[in-house]
Design a protein around this motif. Structure first.
Motif, PDB file in Angstrom:
ATOM      1  N   UNK A 364      43.870 -52.617  19.053  1.00  0.00           N
ATOM      2  CA  UNK A 364      43.902 -52.104  20.428  1.00  0.00           C
ATOM      3  C   UNK A 364      45.254 -52.342  21.083  1.00  0.00           C
ATOM      4  N   UNK A 365      45.828 -53.521  20.876  1.00  0.00           N
ATOM      5  CA  UNK A 365      47.114 -53.844  21.507  1.00  0.00           C
ATOM      6  C   UNK A 365      48.246 -53.021  20.892  1.00  0.00           C
ATOM      7  N   UNK A 366      48.206 -52.854  19.566  1.00  0.00           N
ATOM      8  CA  UNK A 366      49.264 -52.121  18.887  1.00  0.00           C
ATOM      9  C   UNK A 366      49.284 -50.655  19.314  1.00  0.00           C
ATOM     10  N   UNK A 367      48.119 -50.096  19.605  1.00  0.00           N
ATOM     11  CA  UNK A 367      48.012 -48.690  20.010  1.00  0.00           C
ATOM     12  C   UNK A 367      47.946 -48.509  21.530  1.00  0.00           C
ATOM     13  N   UNK A 368      47.995 -49.624  22.268  1.00  0.00           N
ATOM     14  CA  UNK A 368      47.944 -49.618  23.739  1.00  0.00           C
ATOM     15  C   UNK A 368      46.605 -49.132  24.283  1.00  0.00           C
ATOM     16  N   UNK A 369      45.581 -49.042  23.439  1.00  0.00           N
ATOM     17  CA  UNK A 369      44.269 -48.598  23.916  1.00  0.00           C
ATOM     18  C   UNK A 369      43.598 -49.654  24.790  1.00  0.00           C
ATOM     19  N   UNK A 370      44.038 -50.898  24.687  1.00  0.00           N
ATOM     20  CA  UNK A 370      43.468 -51.942  25.549  1.00  0.00           C
ATOM     21  C   UNK A 370      43.832 -51.721  27.019  1.00  0.00           C
ATOM     22  N   UNK A 371      44.824 -50.854  27.295  1.00  0.00           N
ATOM     23  CA  UNK A 371      45.275 -50.611  28.664  1.00  0.00           C
ATOM     24  C   UNK A 371      44.433 -49.557  29.391  1.00  0.00           C
ATOM     25  N   UNK A 372      43.535 -48.861  28.690  1.00  0.00           N
ATOM     26  CA  UNK A 372      42.815 -47.738  29.308  1.00  0.00           C
ATOM     27  C   UNK A 372      42.055 -48.108  30.576  1.00  0.00           C
ATOM     28  N   UNK A 373      41.412 -49.291  30.673  1.00  0.00           N
ATOM     29  CA  UNK A 373      40.703 -49.617  31.930  1.00  0.00           C
ATOM     30  C   UNK A 373      41.608 -49.698  33.151  1.00  0.00           C
ATOM     31  N   UNK A 374      42.911 -49.753  32.948  1.00  0.00           N
ATOM     32  CA  UNK A 374      43.807 -49.840  34.103  1.00  0.00           C
ATOM     33  C   UNK A 374      43.840 -48.547  34.913  1.00  0.00           C
ATOM     34  N   UNK A 375      43.310 -47.460  34.360  1.00  0.00           N
ATOM     35  CA  UNK A 375      43.178 -46.251  35.172  1.00  0.00           C
ATOM     36  C   UNK A 375      42.200 -46.482  36.325  1.00  0.00           C
ATOM     37  N   UNK A 376      41.257 -47.412  36.147  1.00  0.00           N
ATOM     38  CA  UNK A 376      40.381 -47.780  37.260  1.00  0.00           C
ATOM     39  C   UNK A 376      41.154 -48.592  38.296  1.00  0.00           C
ATOM     40  N   UNK A 377      42.109 -49.423  37.848  1.00  0.00           N
ATOM     41  CA  UNK A 377      42.997 -50.111  38.791  1.00  0.00           C
ATOM     42  C   UNK A 377      43.788 -49.113  39.624  1.00  0.00           C
ATOM     43  N   UNK A 378      44.188 -48.008  38.986  1.00  0.00           N
ATOM     44  CA  UNK A 378      44.939 -46.976  39.718  1.00  0.00           C
ATOM     45  C   UNK A 378      44.057 -46.341  40.783  1.00  0.00           C
ATOM     46  N   UNK A 379      42.819 -46.017  40.441  1.00  0.00           N
ATOM     47  CA  UNK A 379      41.899 -45.424  41.411  1.00  0.00           C
ATOM     48  C   UNK A 379      41.634 -46.362  42.579  1.00  0.00           C
ATOM     49  N   UNK A 380      41.609 -47.679  42.308  1.00  0.00           N
ATOM     50  CA  UNK A 380      41.371 -48.666  43.361  1.00  0.00           C
ATOM     51  C   UNK A 380      42.600 -48.924  44.219  1.00  0.00           C
ATOM     52  N   UNK A 381      43.748 -48.379  43.810  1.00  0.00           N
ATOM     53  CA  UNK A 381      44.963 -48.552  44.593  1.00  0.00           C
ATOM     54  C   UNK A 381      45.777 -49.770  44.242  1.00  0.00           C
ATOM     55  N   UNK A 382      45.355 -50.509  43.205  1.00  0.00           N
ATOM     56  CA  UNK A 382      46.119 -51.686  42.791  1.00  0.00           C
ATOM     57  C   UNK A 382      47.405 -51.299  42.057  1.00  0.00           C
ATOM     58  N   UNK A 383      47.335 -50.197  41.322  1.00  0.00           N
ATOM     59  CA  UNK A 383      48.421 -49.820  40.437  1.00  0.00           C
ATOM     60  C   UNK A 383      48.720 -48.336  40.579  1.00  0.00           C
ATOM     61  N   UNK A 384      49.805 -47.914  39.941  1.00  0.00           N
ATOM     62  CA  UNK A 384      50.169 -46.511  39.821  1.00  0.00           C
ATOM     63  C   UNK A 384      50.184 -46.165  38.336  1.00  0.00           C
ATOM     64  N   UNK A 385      50.184 -44.876  38.008  1.00  0.00           N
ATOM     65  CA  UNK A 385      50.280 -44.496  36.600  1.00  0.00           C
ATOM     66  C   UNK A 385      51.642 -44.920  36.044  1.00  0.00           C
ATOM     67  N   UNK A 386      52.690 -44.734  36.848  1.00  0.00           N
ATOM     68  CA  UNK A 386      54.050 -45.093  36.420  1.00  0.00           C
ATOM     69  C   UNK A 386      54.633 -46.103  37.403  1.00  0.00           C
ATOM     70  N   UNK A 387      55.235 -47.150  36.871  1.00  0.00           N
ATOM     71  CA  UNK A 387      55.858 -48.176  37.701  1.00  0.00           C
ATOM     72  C   UNK A 387      56.198 -49.392  36.856  1.00  0.00           C
ATOM     73  N   UNK A 388      56.825 -50.407  37.443  1.00  0.00           N
ATOM     74  CA  UNK A 388      57.109 -51.637  36.697  1.00  0.00           C
ATOM     75  C   UNK A 388      55.814 -52.320  36.276  1.00  0.00           C
ATOM     76  N   UNK A 389      55.785 -52.870  35.096  1.00  0.00           N
ATOM     77  CA  UNK A 389      54.584 -53.554  34.625  1.00  0.00           C
ATOM     78  C   UNK A 389      54.356 -54.835  35.436  1.00  0.00           C
ATOM     79  N   UNK A 390      53.097 -55.093  35.884  1.00  0.00           N
ATOM     80  CA  UNK A 390      52.825 -56.304  36.667  1.00  0.00           C
ATOM     81  C   UNK A 390      52.783 -57.541  35.770  1.00  0.00           C
ATOM     82  N   UNK A 391      53.135 -58.668  36.343  1.00  0.00           N
ATOM     83  CA  UNK A 391      53.165 -59.917  35.576  1.00  0.00           C
ATOM     84  C   UNK A 391      52.240 -60.942  36.221  1.00  0.00           C
ATOM     85  N   UNK A 392      51.868 -61.967  35.452  1.00  0.00           N
ATOM     86  CA  UNK A 392      51.026 -63.044  35.961  1.00  0.00           C
ATOM     87  C   UNK A 392      51.809 -63.900  36.961  1.00  0.00           C
TER      88      UNK A 392
END
Length: 468
Positions: A364-392
């Motif tokens: 999942x990590x090698x193919x970036x498929x683990x990132x798919x749930x982040x589209x829900x973060x985009x809908x919630x307004x936490x993230x954008x489709x394109x932008x700097x990657x967030x860090x801890x």
């Protein structure tokens, strides 16, 4: 003389645009009604098409004037010109459609209009590119030169001269330097043009030499001399440009603002501070995320089943990340590691062959498929489709003390993908290089830039050797 030449070139560009538009009009008319490629039923005479084509052509020139399309472009990239061409043709085309609605002109072929618009954009962009490439070639060979005098032979003036030599296609030639404190360059700077006088010699040099522009590259303590230098240049009709002594602190394209009637230099102009840009980006994020969730729902169902069958634990992994305005939010991923405590996951960097990964999680990590749930973060307004990657937050507090300008990335929403990631900066790669790419994206954001990053992500960024 320069202004007369510029007026002549402006008129020439106008005539060329009108001619190219006429050729595109005739080509579109032939393609639609005479080529036999498309259905050619036509109830409107050619004269009507020609009338509307003429109105469109002249309106495009007027819009071009409004958008400063005919201003000097020697220092502009061709990408800037492409954007202007699309804007001008789009505004003119929308205006033409509005006139059709007002005059109730319903019989004009829509296929013809689409062909005309596309051919016109392509034709104008092609001939403009040819003109720019031809002029650049002439300038490299020493023609169409503009002569520059640098006032100040210190580090700022020398840096400008050195950088200018990297762009021979611009056609600028330095006549020399003026300086009050040195008469020649140090031996290590012997390849620079000579110091030809003091600041008091400026008027004499302007009268004697064919100088087009004067670059003021003096230190801050010489500020009192600026007014006299500018007045001398203006009396001679020579353009003056100032390089601030603190130029290394400014972005590539500084923005001048006005506050309480005083002009200010905006150290970090962010296009997404504009409400219209934020609305455009947000609506695109929502539409794209909904589309992506629907499109990838079978893949997500497969991942859910795979996670349940291969390792115990929850399907989703929720982790605190820092986003817009330094506010934290829960970022979602498909779980790719064995269950561990928050203290470990929030403070430990992922490394190659990390023993915490599951076998299915590594895929999942090698193919970036683990990132798919982040589209829900985009809908919630936490993230954008394109932008700097967030860090801890743990690493943010660490990096902000070690990496210059690290916190600038939090001036916009973080993204699922970004300019740094599409350039291979994922996983255990240079944080400094990532931030430089992130800042470039923040300062140069456009809607088309987002589209470019998304296409690059789809074509080459999904599988990455540094994603572990």
């Amino acid at each position: 003389m320069l202004r007369q030449n510029q007026r002549f070139l402006t008129q020439l560009y106008m005539l060329a645009d009108l001619l190219v538009t006429l050729i595109a009009f005739l080509a579109a008319y032939w393609l639609k009604f005479y080529s036999g490629v498309l259905p050619s039923i036509n109830s409107v005479p050619f004269s009507t098409y020609l009338l509307w084509g003429t109105i469109y052509s002249f309106s495009a020139v007027l819009v071009g004037f409004y958008l400063q399309f005919y201003s000097p472009k020697r220092r502009r990239n061709f990408s800037h010109e492409i954007i202007k061409i699309v804007q001008i043709q789009l505004f003119s085309f929308l205006g033409l459609l509005s006139l059709f609605f007002i005059t109730r002109e319903v019989h004009i072929s829509r296929e013809f209009l689409a062909i005309f618009f596309a051919l016109n954009v392509i034709a104008i962009a092609t001939y403009r590119y040819w003109v720019k490439a031809t002029l650049s070639s002439f300038r490299r060979r020493g023609y169409n030169k503009r002569f520059v005098l640098i006032v100040g032979a210190g580090s700022v003036g020398r840096s400008f001269y050195t950088n200018l030599q990297l762009y021979p296609e611009l056609g600028y030639e330095v006549v020399g330097f003026l300086d009050d404190y040195q008469t020649e360059h140090a031996p290590e700077h012997g390849d620079l043009k000579p110091i030809i006088g003091r600041l008091d010699d400026l008027k004499k040099k302007l009268n004697k030499n064919p100088i087009d522009e004067v670059i003021i590259a003096l230190p801050l303590e010489a500020h009192a001399k600026y007014a006299e230098i500018i007045e001398t240049c203006e009396q001679s009709g020579v353009k003056t440009l100032i390089i601030p002594d603190f130029f290394d602190l400014l972005p590539a394209r500084p923005f001048f603002d006005n506050f309480a009637g005083i002009p200010l230099i905006n150290v970090r102009d962010v296009p997404l501070d504009e409400l219209s840009n934020r609305i455009l980006k947000r609506w695109f994020d929502i539409a794209f995320s909904i589309f992506a969730i629907i499109l990838t729902s079978p893949i997500m169902l497969f991942i859910i089943i795979g996670l349940k069958l291969t390792s115990p634990g929850p399907i989703l992994f929720k982790q605190e990340r820092m986003g817009l305005d330094r506010k934290t939010f829960p970022m979602y991923k498909f779980r790719s590691m064995h269950v561990s405590t928050d203290a470990v996951s929030d403070t430990q960097w992922t490394v190659e062959n990390d023993p915490r990964r599951t076998r299915f999680g590594a895929f999942l990590r090698r193919t970036s498929l683990d990132e798919l749930p982040q589209f829900f973060n985009v809908l919630l307004g936490h993230m954008s489709v394109v932008g700097p990657r967030p860090e801890r937050p743990y690493f943010v507090h660490q990096f902000k003390e070690e990496i210059p300008k690290y916190m600038i990335k939090h001036q916009i929403r973080p993204g699922i993908t970004g300019w740094a990631q599409t350039n291979g900066l994922r996983g255990d790669t240079s944080i400094q290089d990532r931030i430089m790419h992130d800042i470039f994206y923040i300062e140069n954001w456009t809607f088309l830039f987002d589209i470019k990053i998304i296409f690059k992500t789809i074509l080459k960024g999904l599988i990455n050797k540094n994603a572990y």
